[in-house]
Design a protein around this motif. Structure first.
Motif, PDB file in Angstrom:
ATOM      1  N   LEU A   1       0.832  -1.206   0.000  1.00 48.71           N
ATOM      2  CA  LEU A   1       0.000   0.000   0.000  1.00 48.71           C
ATOM      3  C   LEU A   1       0.866   1.256   0.000  1.00 48.71           C
ATOM      4  O   LEU A   1       1.989   1.250   0.504  1.00 48.71           O
ATOM      5  CB  LEU A   1      -0.903   0.014   1.245  1.00 48.71           C
ATOM      6  N   LYS A   2       0.314   2.336  -0.528  1.00 52.96           N
ATOM      7  CA  LYS A   2       0.961   3.651  -0.461  1.00 52.96           C
ATOM      8  C   LYS A   2       0.614   4.280   0.894  1.00 52.96           C
ATOM      9  O   LYS A   2      -0.551   4.459   1.226  1.00 52.96           O
ATOM     10  CB  LYS A   2       0.435   4.549  -1.586  1.00 52.96           C
ATOM     11  N   LYS A   3       1.642   4.644   1.648  1.00 52.25           N
ATOM     12  CA  LYS A   3       1.426   5.113   3.022  1.00 52.25           C
ATOM     13  C   LYS A   3       0.666   6.439   3.097  1.00 52.25           C
ATOM     14  O   LYS A   3       0.003   6.721   4.086  1.00 52.25           O
ATOM     15  CB  LYS A   3       2.762   5.235   3.751  1.00 52.25           C
ATOM     16  N   GLU A   4       0.783   7.249   2.037  1.00 50.02           N
ATOM     17  CA  GLU A   4       0.136   8.568   2.084  1.00 50.02           C
ATOM     18  C   GLU A   4      -1.358   8.502   1.744  1.00 50.02           C
ATOM     19  O   GLU A   4      -2.084   9.478   1.925  1.00 50.02           O
ATOM     20  CB  GLU A   4       0.849   9.543   1.131  1.00 50.02           C
ATOM     21  N   ARG A   5      -1.840   7.364   1.257  1.00 52.78           N
ATOM     22  CA  ARG A   5      -3.258   7.243   0.891  1.00 52.78           C
ATOM     23  C   ARG A   5      -4.085   6.640   2.022  1.00 52.78           C
ATOM     24  O   ARG A   5      -3.601   5.796   2.769  1.00 52.78           O
ATOM     25  CB  ARG A   5      -3.422   6.341  -0.334  1.00 52.78           C
ATOM     26  N   LYS A   6      -5.359   7.045   2.112  1.00 55.86           N
ATOM     27  CA  LYS A   6      -6.310   6.385   3.012  1.00 55.86           C
ATOM     28  C   LYS A   6      -6.636   4.999   2.444  1.00 55.86           C
ATOM     29  O   LYS A   6      -6.714   4.813   1.220  1.00 55.86           O
ATOM     30  CB  LYS A   6      -7.607   7.190   3.114  1.00 55.86           C
ATOM     31  N   THR A   7      -6.849   4.031   3.336  1.00 57.26           N
ATOM     32  CA  THR A   7      -7.151   2.660   2.915  1.00 57.26           C
ATOM     33  C   THR A   7      -8.533   2.263   3.408  1.00 57.26           C
ATOM     34  O   THR A   7      -8.834   2.363   4.608  1.00 57.26           O
ATOM     35  CB  THR A   7      -6.103   1.671   3.472  1.00 57.26           C
ATOM     36  N   LEU A   8      -9.366   1.798   2.474  1.00 54.45           N
ATOM     37  CA  LEU A   8     -10.704   1.286   2.799  1.00 54.45           C
ATOM     38  C   LEU A   8     -10.679  -0.234   2.683  1.00 54.45           C
ATOM     39  O   LEU A   8     -10.273  -0.779   1.654  1.00 54.45           O
ATOM     40  CB  LEU A   8     -11.733   1.864   1.828  1.00 54.45           C
ATOM     41  N   LEU A   9     -11.089  -0.916   3.748  1.00 53.80           N
ATOM     42  CA  LEU A   9     -11.194  -2.379   3.755  1.00 53.80           C
ATOM     43  C   LEU A   9     -12.663  -2.748   3.639  1.00 53.80           C
ATOM     44  O   LEU A   9     -13.497  -2.270   4.405  1.00 53.80           O
ATOM     45  CB  LEU A   9     -10.610  -2.936   5.064  1.00 53.80           C
ATOM     46  N   VAL A  10     -12.988  -3.623   2.676  1.00 52.71           N
ATOM     47  CA  VAL A  10     -14.381  -4.017   2.437  1.00 52.71           C
ATOM     48  C   VAL A  10     -14.512  -5.523   2.636  1.00 52.71           C
ATOM     49  O   VAL A  10     -13.822  -6.316   1.976  1.00 52.71           O
ATOM     50  CB  VAL A  10     -14.828  -3.623   1.012  1.00 52.71           C
ATOM     51  N   LEU A  11     -15.398  -5.912   3.559  1.00 52.09           N
ATOM     52  CA  LEU A  11     -15.566  -7.318   3.933  1.00 52.09           C
ATOM     53  C   LEU A  11     -17.011  -7.761   3.716  1.00 52.09           C
ATOM     54  O   LEU A  11     -17.920  -7.212   4.324  1.00 52.09           O
ATOM     55  CB  LEU A  11     -15.208  -7.509   5.418  1.00 52.09           C
ATOM     56  N   GLY A  12     -17.189  -8.753   2.860  1.00 52.66           N
ATOM     57  CA  GLY A  12     -18.536  -9.277   2.625  1.00 52.66           C
ATOM     58  C   GLY A  12     -18.726 -10.696   3.116  1.00 52.66           C
ATOM     59  O   GLY A  12     -19.698 -11.353   2.764  1.00 52.66           O
ATOM     60  N   GLY A  13     -17.771 -11.202   3.910  1.00 49.46           N
ATOM     61  CA  GLY A  13     -17.864 -12.586   4.380  1.00 49.46           C
ATOM     62  C   GLY A  13     -17.093 -13.517   3.456  1.00 49.46           C
ATOM     63  O   GLY A  13     -16.709 -13.152   2.345  1.00 49.46           O
ATOM     64  N   SER A  14     -16.839 -14.754   3.922  1.00 51.58           N
ATOM     65  CA  SER A  14     -15.969 -15.683   3.188  1.00 51.58           C
ATOM     66  C   SER A  14     -16.544 -16.072   1.826  1.00 51.58           C
ATOM     67  O   SER A  14     -15.807 -16.286   0.874  1.00 51.58           O
ATOM     68  CB  SER A  14     -15.695 -16.934   4.029  1.00 51.58           C
ATOM     69  N   LEU A  15     -17.864 -16.171   1.725  1.00 52.50           N
ATOM     70  CA  LEU A  15     -18.478 -16.499   0.433  1.00 52.50           C
ATOM     71  C   LEU A  15     -18.659 -15.246  -0.411  1.00 52.50           C
ATOM     72  O   LEU A  15     -18.601 -15.286  -1.637  1.00 52.50           O
ATOM     73  CB  LEU A  15     -19.831 -17.198   0.631  1.00 52.50           C
ATOM     74  N   GLY A  16     -18.891 -14.118   0.249  1.00 54.49           N
ATOM     75  CA  GLY A  16     -19.073 -12.855  -0.457  1.00 54.49           C
ATOM     76  C   GLY A  16     -20.491 -12.330  -0.294  1.00 54.49           C
ATOM     77  O   GLY A  16     -21.377 -13.031   0.178  1.00 54.49           O
ATOM     78  N   ALA A  17     -20.670 -11.072  -0.685  1.00 51.70           N
ATOM     79  CA  ALA A  17     -21.981 -10.427  -0.593  1.00 51.70           C
ATOM     80  C   ALA A  17     -22.235  -9.702  -1.919  1.00 51.70           C
ATOM     81  O   ALA A  17     -21.539  -8.737  -2.230  1.00 51.70           O
ATOM     82  CB  ALA A  17     -21.994  -9.441   0.572  1.00 51.70           C
ATOM     83  N   ARG A  18     -23.189 -10.179  -2.684  1.00 51.18           N
ATOM     84  CA  ARG A  18     -23.416  -9.639  -4.023  1.00 51.18           C
ATOM     85  C   ARG A  18     -23.657  -8.128  -4.003  1.00 51.18           C
ATOM     86  O   ARG A  18     -23.073  -7.379  -4.767  1.00 51.18           O
ATOM     87  CB  ARG A  18     -24.604 -10.347  -4.700  1.00 51.18           C
ATOM     88  N   ARG A  19     -24.529  -7.666  -3.102  1.00 44.74           N
ATOM     89  CA  ARG A  19     -24.898  -6.251  -3.098  1.00 44.74           C
ATOM     90  C   ARG A  19     -23.696  -5.368  -2.739  1.00 44.74           C
ATOM     91  O   ARG A  19     -23.522  -4.288  -3.313  1.00 44.74           O
ATOM     92  CB  ARG A  19     -26.057  -6.013  -2.111  1.00 44.74           C
ATOM     93  N   ILE A  20     -22.864  -5.806  -1.805  1.00 44.88           N
ATOM     94  CA  ILE A  20     -21.677  -5.026  -1.448  1.00 44.88           C
ATOM     95  C   ILE A  20     -20.706  -4.992  -2.628  1.00 44.88           C
ATOM     96  O   ILE A  20     -20.113  -3.950  -2.944  1.00 44.88           O
ATOM     97  CB  ILE A  20     -21.006  -5.582  -0.173  1.00 44.88           C
ATOM     98  N   ASN A  21     -20.543  -6.113  -3.311  1.00 46.36           N
ATOM     99  CA  ASN A  21     -19.656  -6.140  -4.475  1.00 46.36           C
ATOM    100  C   ASN A  21     -20.162  -5.220  -5.587  1.00 46.36           C
ATOM    101  O   ASN A  21     -19.380  -4.507  -6.225  1.00 46.36           O
ATOM    102  CB  ASN A  21     -19.516  -7.573  -4.995  1.00 46.36           C
ATOM    103  N   GLN A  22     -21.465  -5.224  -5.825  1.00 47.28           N
ATOM    104  CA  GLN A  22     -22.036  -4.321  -6.834  1.00 47.28           C
ATOM    105  C   GLN A  22     -21.794  -2.865  -6.455  1.00 47.28           C
ATOM    106  O   GLN A  22     -21.504  -2.017  -7.307  1.00 47.28           O
ATOM    107  CB  GLN A  22     -23.539  -4.586  -6.977  1.00 47.28           C
ATOM    108  N   LEU A  23     -21.891  -2.586  -5.160  1.00 50.13           N
ATOM    109  CA  LEU A  23     -21.667  -1.229  -4.664  1.00 50.13           C
ATOM    110  C   LEU A  23     -20.220  -0.794  -4.907  1.00 50.13           C
ATOM    111  O   LEU A  23     -19.957   0.314  -5.394  1.00 50.13           O
ATOM    112  CB  LEU A  23     -21.983  -1.202  -3.163  1.00 50.13           C
ATOM    113  N   MET A  24     -19.266  -1.673  -4.590  1.00 51.66           N
ATOM    114  CA  MET A  24     -17.852  -1.344  -4.800  1.00 51.66           C
ATOM    115  C   MET A  24     -17.557  -1.136  -6.284  1.00 51.66           C
ATOM    116  O   MET A  24     -16.796  -0.229  -6.656  1.00 51.66           O
ATOM    117  CB  MET A  24     -16.955  -2.452  -4.234  1.00 51.66           C
ATOM    118  N   GLU A  25     -18.161  -1.955  -7.125  1.00 55.41           N
ATOM    119  CA  GLU A  25     -17.977  -1.813  -8.573  1.00 55.41           C
ATOM    120  C   GLU A  25     -18.392  -0.403  -9.026  1.00 55.41           C
ATOM    121  O   GLU A  25     -17.725   0.226  -9.849  1.00 55.41           O
ATOM    122  CB  GLU A  25     -18.813  -2.866  -9.308  1.00 55.41           C
ATOM    123  N   ALA A  26     -19.487   0.094  -8.466  1.00 57.47           N
ATOM    124  CA  ALA A  26     -19.990   1.425  -8.838  1.00 57.47           C
ATOM    125  C   ALA A  26     -19.094   2.546  -8.311  1.00 57.47           C
ATOM    126  O   ALA A  26     -19.128   3.665  -8.826  1.00 57.47           O
ATOM    127  CB  ALA A  26     -21.413   1.595  -8.312  1.00 57.47           C
TER     128      ALA A  26
END
Length: 368
Positions: free
Chosen positions: A188-213
């Motif tokens: 990671l670049k130290k000067e940038r803010k980092t966002l961690l997105v967790l949808g669970g081990s299988l994943g979460a469709r709606r959260i993934n669609q949101l990140m895509e947007a």
């Protein structure tokens, strides 16, 4: 100890029931190295793989939940219950446990029910702010109920209830010291803010669609993204990888993912909520609407009511996510407030407290 301690632990169906069970087993072995531990799970569920991987024996019962809609699968449910009660009795008679611990999930119902009828001490570990039906039924006859939240006296006898918190992985207890290691691990670049997105081990469709947007918006705002897509969705989303975005099917070093993050977007499973309180980073919860009895929304609101996190429902994401995520990422004041408040809810000694409670309900001469 006069004799060898013998413990049966039952829980499964999801990681939220399995990993606490394994944490409890590990703490028992740490205190009593010669203890014998047997797990009981539901056949064909993930515990049948995960428990042996952790080094413990497991036996499976033919049991599943009831579908909320009328299905053919429900017709077999009474036969599964009878079969599981019969098998549970056989397992208990053969193993002769000193105590039986249930962490939730289908298999814990029949097993703890039989243990109660055989006068074997039982302990329930309830992870959610609103108990599931299995634990609500078992709580009346259990010797102890270990909870993660206050105000559960409507569901469990107050005299038997102990607020311990949820067992969490030990490597997250000091993420603050791992920041530099985490930035190197994820490149990671130290000067940038980092966002961690967790949808669970299988994943979460709606959260993934949101990140895509939002990937383009994050890039414009100079925000880097660690995006756990889940195993079901990784192939679909890995094309977004670039110097600002990294996708992962699974995060093998969750401690470093937490350490790297400035802000976290997460589902609100009970164990995730407990971990995030200990981690102490600003969080936006997006509860899954597809879980029994709306557990995740209730867990998340318990934190939000303390001004310790934001909660956004899936149906409101289109109009609320943009404003909320940019507010949290850009305002140091908001980040500091959320971080300080969520840390106040942390219960890092949960596993030890649960095993302490177990010791109290076992016949005292067994542990002398």
């Amino acid at each position: 100890m006069m004799e060898q301690l013998k413990v049966i632990i039952s829980g499964g169906g999801t990681g939220g029931h399995i990993y606490p069970a394994i944490s409890i087993a590990d703490e028992i072995i740490r205190r009593y190295p010669s203890a014998e531990i047997l797990f009981v799970g539901a056949k064909d569920r993930m515990e049948m793989d995960k428990v042996p991987q952790a080094g413990y024996k497991i036996e499976g019962l033919w049991i599943s939940g009831i579908d909320r809609s009328l299905t053919k699968r429900n017709l077999s449910f009474p036969f599964k219950v009878i079969s599981s009660l019969w098998e549970s009795r056989k397992i208990i008679k053969k193993f002769k446990p000193d105590v039986v611990i249930g962490t939730g999930g289908f298999a814990s119902g029949p097993l703890l029910k039989v243990a109660n009828t055989m006068n074997i001490p039982t302990l329930i570990q309830e992870q959610n702010s609103y108990p599931g039906i299995t634990n609500r039924l078992l709580g009346k006859n259990a010797d102890a109920i270990c909870t993660a939240y206050d105000n559960l006296e409507n569901y469990f006898p107050l005299a038997k209830t102990v607020k311990t918190g949820n067992p969490v992985r030990q490597d997250i207890l000091d993420v603050a010291s791992k920041r530099e290691e985490a930035q190197e691990f994820f490149k990671l670049k130290k000067e940038r803010k980092t966002l961690l997105v967790l949808g669970g081990s299988l994943g979460a469709r709606r959260i993934n669609q949101l990140m895509e947007a939002f990937v383009d918006i994050f890039e414009k705002e100079d925000i880097q993204l660690i995006w756990q897509t889940g195993s079901l969705y990784y192939e679909e989303y890995k094309k977004f990888d670039n110097e600002f975005v990294q996708t992962h099917a699974f995060l093998s070093r969750m401690d470093l993912a937490y350490a790297a993050a400035d802000v976290i977007v997460s589902r609100a499973g009970a164990i995730s909520v407990s971990e995030l309180c200990i981690v102490g980073k600003p969080v936006i919860f997006i509860p899954s609407p597809n879980v029994a009895e709306n557990h995740q929304a209730k867990n998340a609101l318990t934190v939000a009511n303390e001004d310790a996190a934001y909660v956004l429902n899936e149906k409101d994401l289109a109009k609320e996510f943009s404003e909320t995520i940019l507010l949290v990422l850009k305002s140091e004041k908001v980040q500091k407030n959320l971080s300080e408040n969520i840390k106040k809810l942390a219960l890092p000694g949960a596993t030890a407290a649960i095993v302490n409670t177990m010791e109290k309900i076992i016949k005292k001469e067994k542990l002398n």
